[in-house]
Design a protein around this motif. Structure first.
Motif, PDB file in Angstrom:
ATOM      1  N   THR A  91      17.641 -48.067 -31.060  1.00 23.79           N
ATOM      2  CA  THR A  91      17.333 -46.502 -31.801  1.00 23.79           C
ATOM      3  C   THR A  91      16.218 -45.729 -30.624  1.00 23.79           C
ATOM      4  O   THR A  91      15.334 -46.709 -30.077  1.00 23.79           O
ATOM      5  N   LEU A  92      16.842 -44.692 -30.825  1.00 20.89           N
ATOM      6  CA  LEU A  92      15.867 -43.791 -29.439  1.00 20.89           C
ATOM      7  C   LEU A  92      14.510 -42.926 -30.237  1.00 20.89           C
ATOM      8  O   LEU A  92      15.163 -42.344 -31.055  1.00 20.89           O
ATOM      9  N   GLY A 117      10.451 -35.708 -28.855  1.00 23.72           N
ATOM     10  CA  GLY A 117      10.945 -35.115 -27.785  1.00 23.72           C
ATOM     11  C   GLY A 117      12.132 -34.887 -27.131  1.00 23.72           C
ATOM     12  O   GLY A 117      12.858 -34.768 -26.492  1.00 23.72           O
ATOM     13  N   MET A 118      13.276 -35.261 -28.539  1.00 22.55           N
ATOM     14  CA  MET A 118      14.652 -35.082 -28.258  1.00 22.55           C
ATOM     15  C   MET A 118      15.029 -36.030 -28.026  1.00 22.55           C
ATOM     16  O   MET A 118      16.577 -36.164 -27.159  1.00 22.55           O
ATOM     17  N   GLY A 166      22.861 -35.838 -33.359  1.00 26.46           N
ATOM     18  CA  GLY A 166      22.694 -34.086 -32.480  1.00 26.46           C
ATOM     19  C   GLY A 166      23.191 -33.806 -30.882  1.00 26.46           C
ATOM     20  O   GLY A 166      23.917 -34.480 -30.574  1.00 26.46           O
ATOM     21  N   VAL A 167      21.956 -33.385 -30.724  1.00 22.56           N
ATOM     22  CA  VAL A 167      22.574 -33.455 -29.095  1.00 22.56           C
ATOM     23  C   VAL A 167      22.668 -34.407 -28.301  1.00 22.56           C
ATOM     24  O   VAL A 167      22.067 -35.039 -28.091  1.00 22.56           O
ATOM     25  N   ALA A 168      23.768 -34.467 -27.006  1.00 20.34           N
ATOM     26  CA  ALA A 168      24.020 -35.568 -26.757  1.00 20.34           C
ATOM     27  C   ALA A 168      24.079 -34.903 -25.091  1.00 20.34           C
ATOM     28  O   ALA A 168      25.419 -34.084 -25.008  1.00 20.34           O
ATOM     29  N   ALA A 169      23.242 -34.810 -24.618  1.00 20.08           N
ATOM     30  CA  ALA A 169      23.567 -33.727 -23.739  1.00 20.08           C
ATOM     31  C   ALA A 169      23.139 -34.873 -21.751  1.00 20.08           C
ATOM     32  O   ALA A 169      22.280 -35.333 -21.405  1.00 20.08           O
ATOM     33  N   GLY A 170      23.534 -34.257 -21.072  1.00 19.54           N
ATOM     34  CA  GLY A 170      23.284 -35.708 -19.595  1.00 19.54           C
ATOM     35  C   GLY A 170      23.767 -36.536 -19.809  1.00 19.54           C
ATOM     36  O   GLY A 170      24.850 -36.846 -20.291  1.00 19.54           O
ATOM     37  N   ALA A 171      22.916 -36.905 -19.448  1.00 14.75           N
ATOM     38  CA  ALA A 171      22.840 -38.776 -19.566  1.00 14.75           C
ATOM     39  C   ALA A 171      22.957 -39.459 -20.999  1.00 14.75           C
ATOM     40  O   ALA A 171      23.097 -40.586 -21.402  1.00 14.75           O
ATOM     41  N   GLY A 172      22.301 -38.458 -21.339  1.00  7.90           N
ATOM     42  CA  GLY A 172      22.807 -38.642 -22.921  1.00  7.90           C
ATOM     43  C   GLY A 172      24.088 -39.006 -23.431  1.00  7.90           C
ATOM     44  O   GLY A 172      24.411 -39.816 -24.053  1.00  7.90           O
ATOM     45  N   ALA A 173      24.797 -38.143 -23.243  1.00 13.25           N
ATOM     46  CA  ALA A 173      26.131 -37.944 -23.416  1.00 13.25           C
ATOM     47  C   ALA A 173      26.887 -38.748 -22.849  1.00 13.25           C
ATOM     48  O   ALA A 173      28.433 -39.341 -23.144  1.00 13.25           O
ATOM     49  N   ALA A 223      18.483 -35.328 -32.451  1.00 16.48           N
ATOM     50  CA  ALA A 223      19.403 -35.158 -31.375  1.00 16.48           C
ATOM     51  C   ALA A 223      19.561 -36.541 -31.309  1.00 16.48           C
ATOM     52  O   ALA A 223      18.323 -37.695 -31.500  1.00 16.48           O
ATOM     53  N   PHE A 224      20.829 -36.690 -30.077  1.00 16.32           N
ATOM     54  CA  PHE A 224      20.805 -38.363 -30.342  1.00 16.32           C
ATOM     55  C   PHE A 224      20.278 -38.935 -28.792  1.00 16.32           C
ATOM     56  O   PHE A 224      19.393 -39.494 -28.803  1.00 16.32           O
ATOM     57  N   CYS A 225      20.476 -38.029 -27.901  1.00 16.75           N
ATOM     58  CA  CYS A 225      19.506 -38.336 -26.451  1.00 16.75           C
ATOM     59  C   CYS A 225      19.388 -36.685 -25.414  1.00 16.75           C
ATOM     60  O   CYS A 225      20.770 -36.328 -25.549  1.00 16.75           O
ATOM     61  N   ALA A 226      19.057 -36.584 -25.037  1.00 20.48           N
ATOM     62  CA  ALA A 226      18.682 -34.734 -24.329  1.00 20.48           C
ATOM     63  C   ALA A 226      18.857 -35.097 -22.720  1.00 20.48           C
ATOM     64  O   ALA A 226      19.050 -34.394 -22.275  1.00 20.48           O
ATOM     65  N   GLY A 227      18.981 -36.201 -22.828  1.00 19.62           N
ATOM     66  CA  GLY A 227      19.752 -36.678 -21.048  1.00 19.62           C
ATOM     67  C   GLY A 227      18.003 -37.120 -20.761  1.00 19.62           C
ATOM     68  O   GLY A 227      16.963 -37.590 -20.936  1.00 19.62           O
TER      69      GLY A 227
END
Length: 540
Positions: free
Chosen positions: A296-297, A302-303, A386-393, A338-342
């Motif tokens: 778990t992140l 900090g999303m 939630g949001v998965a952006a950049g490296a998070g995606a 959020a999942f991970c905002a990168g």
């Protein structure tokens, strides 16, 4: 007392009156008094977050955790059950006739659950209890079992029925053991020491924990149906009618038992000092349950954007999951919305100002993390909340299966801040959606919501937000119960074929088949097939 039980007791008995939340440092210090080490506390927290009992929250003293609404309801139900003031019995028994369950594991879980709720087995499908349990529907639903229910009088000897159905002598012996263990504990509460309040807290917690275990095994049979005298008399009287001094009071009372010291721990959670346990490692949680490792992140404020310390912890944790023999499948998810905002851009901006830029983090952190996820010889499920952006995606795309909440969204994000893709996105994305669509997603960097992500093939399935955790864990449990070596071979074959011609891929398949045919799982499954039985895989 194991860490998870101690943590649940701490929230139920002490923190409920203080807002149901506490910083991590306070949890570590309080449970240290019960002999629970800090790593065990973090693992227990991780497990309870995954199961939906706790949620990360900010506190004045740093990151903390609060009870979720389902946890509050569960604690209320437990308090009602074990500290019950029962209404007079109306002379009718609750009879439950359940359908036959052929699967042994489900049958055993159902039996244990019904026993826990106070029912006794009369035969293979018939159970009886003095009263209907408010938790029965949830149990039957969880095990997908149908049941008919009746309220009925018993025309025979009710005392004989109770004596046959429930082990009251065993219950009485449990009560006596509790009394024997309680006396030295109570005596130790008054001993001198560096922190008498901490000692009193530890003694009270242990007494209440053991007493509650005893009460959970008491079905609360009507006094008129139980024999007088003997070992069963004391516990029966305590559970069916509250007698002065007969048992510990509800949490929050000034005494644990009639003999308990009046001193209570006075240290408030909000006054707990911040300790070295509140470290970067807590931003990544790790738990293994029933063959499933959950990573778990855990930086929801900090999303779950990745700092240098968090990336190092994530790399270590992913490599740990890959090497963990107890873990046969892995779930990667994020805490909060959020999942991970990168990449953490605040940290990145500070690095730019200091002339360091990305400072080698792509090669040192992102590349090893992605390679460990994609190359792990066991299935990896991304639960994108939630949001998965950049490296998070990129992390999600590196997993074998992606289960997304209906609130999830995916964004390449790199070009929006003038960067090229990293963390393997140039490799994974075009293999998921094709080169043309991958170019569009990378160049325009527009967010993709969950339904579109499903249509594009970025995710395996989309589920309602409140069903994400159980759906992803259930999927992982299914994989954990499967042929682990064969699953690893599937991943290896796909990875090889992605960059080789047909002839080379055929040879690689032959090599992997040689490996799989030597496994015990293959031999056992073949025998089960010939016997028309369901195979049981051991992962070897």
């Amino acid at each position: 007392m194991n860490a998870r039980s101690a943590l649940f007791d701490l929230y139920g008995d002490h923190l409920r009156e203080r807002g149901g939340r506490a910083p991590v440092a306070a949890l570590v210090r309080l449970l240290a008094a019960l002999g629970v080490a800090a790593p065990a506390v973090r693992t227990a927290v991780s497990r309870m977050v995954r199961q939906g009992w706790l949620e990360p929250v900010p506190t004045p003293l740093g990151p903390g955790y609060a009870l979720t609404p389902p946890a509050v309801r569960r604690l209320d139900e437990a308090a009602h059950r074990i500290y019950r003031d029962l209404e007079p019995w109306d002379g009718l028994w609750h009879v439950l006739v359940v359908e036959r369950v052929r699967d042994r594991a489900r049958r055993e879980r159902l039996g244990a659950g019904l026993t826990y709720l106070g029912y006794a087995r009369l035969d293979e499908t018939t159970w009886i209890g003095p009263r209907a349990s408010s938790e029965l529907d949830a149990l039957l639903s969880a095990e997908s079992v149908r049941a008919e229910r009746f309220r009925s009088a018993y025309e025979g000897d009710a005392r004989g029925l109770v004596a046959r159905a429930w082990d009251l002598d065993g219950l009485g012996r449990s009560y006596e053991r509790w009394l024997a263990d309680a006396r030295p504990l109570l005596a130790s509460a008054g001993e001198a020491g560096p922190d008498p309040d901490e000692r009193a807290f530890a003694v009270r917690s242990r007494l209440v924990h053991e007493w509650r275990k005893f009460l959970f095994s008491d079905p609360g049979c009507p006094p008129t149906c139980c024999r007088t005298g003997g070992r069963g008399r004391g516990p029966r009287g305590c559970s069916t009618r509250r007698r002065r001094g007969s048992c510990p009071r509800r949490p929050g009372s000034s005494k644990v038992a009639s003999e308990a010291p009046e001193r209570k721990a006075r240290t408030k959670v909000s006054e707990m000092p911040k300790t070295s346990e509140t470290v970067e490692a807590e931003t990544v949680l790790y738990d293994v349950t029933e063959g499933v490792a959950t990573i778990t992140l855990n930086r929801p404020q900090g999303m779950n954007a990745l700092t240098a310390g968090m990336k190092a912890a994530l790399r270590e944790t992913v490599e740990r999951a890959a090497a963990d023999g107890e873990a046969r499948a892995v779930v990667l998810t994020g805490a909060g919305r959020a999942f991970c905002a990168g990449q953490d851009l605040r940290e990145h901006a500070d690095n730019l100002a200091a002339g360091k830029g990305l400072d080698g983090t792509v090669r040192e952190h992102y590349n090893p993390i992605v390679l460990a996820l994609a190359g792990m010889a066991k299935p990896v499920v991304a639960a994108v909340n939630g949001v998965a952006a950049g490296a998070g995606a990129s992390l999600a795309y590196a997993c074998d299966l992606v289960v997304a909440s209906e609130k999830a969204s995916f964004a390449t994000a790199f070009t929006r801040i003038g960067l090229a893709p990293d963390s393997g996105m140039s490799w994974t994305l075009q293999r998921l959606v094709g080169r043309a669509k991958a170019a569009e997603l990378l160049l325009l960097a527009e967010p993709v919501k969950a339904p579109e992500a499903l249509a594009l093939g970025l995710v395996s399935r989309v589920v309602p937000a409140d069903e994400l955790a159980p759906a992803s864990v259930e999927l992982a449990r299914r994989l954990a119960a499967g042929p682990t070596v064969a699953y690893g071979a599937v991943k290896a074959a796909l990875d090889h074929a992605a960059t080789h011609d047909l002839a080379s891929s055929l040879e690689r398949e032959a090599e992997l088949q040689d490996l799989c045919e030597k496994t015990a799982d293959h031999h056992n499954a073949t025998e089960a097939f010939l016997n028309k039985e369901q195979p049981t895989f051991q992962g070897r």
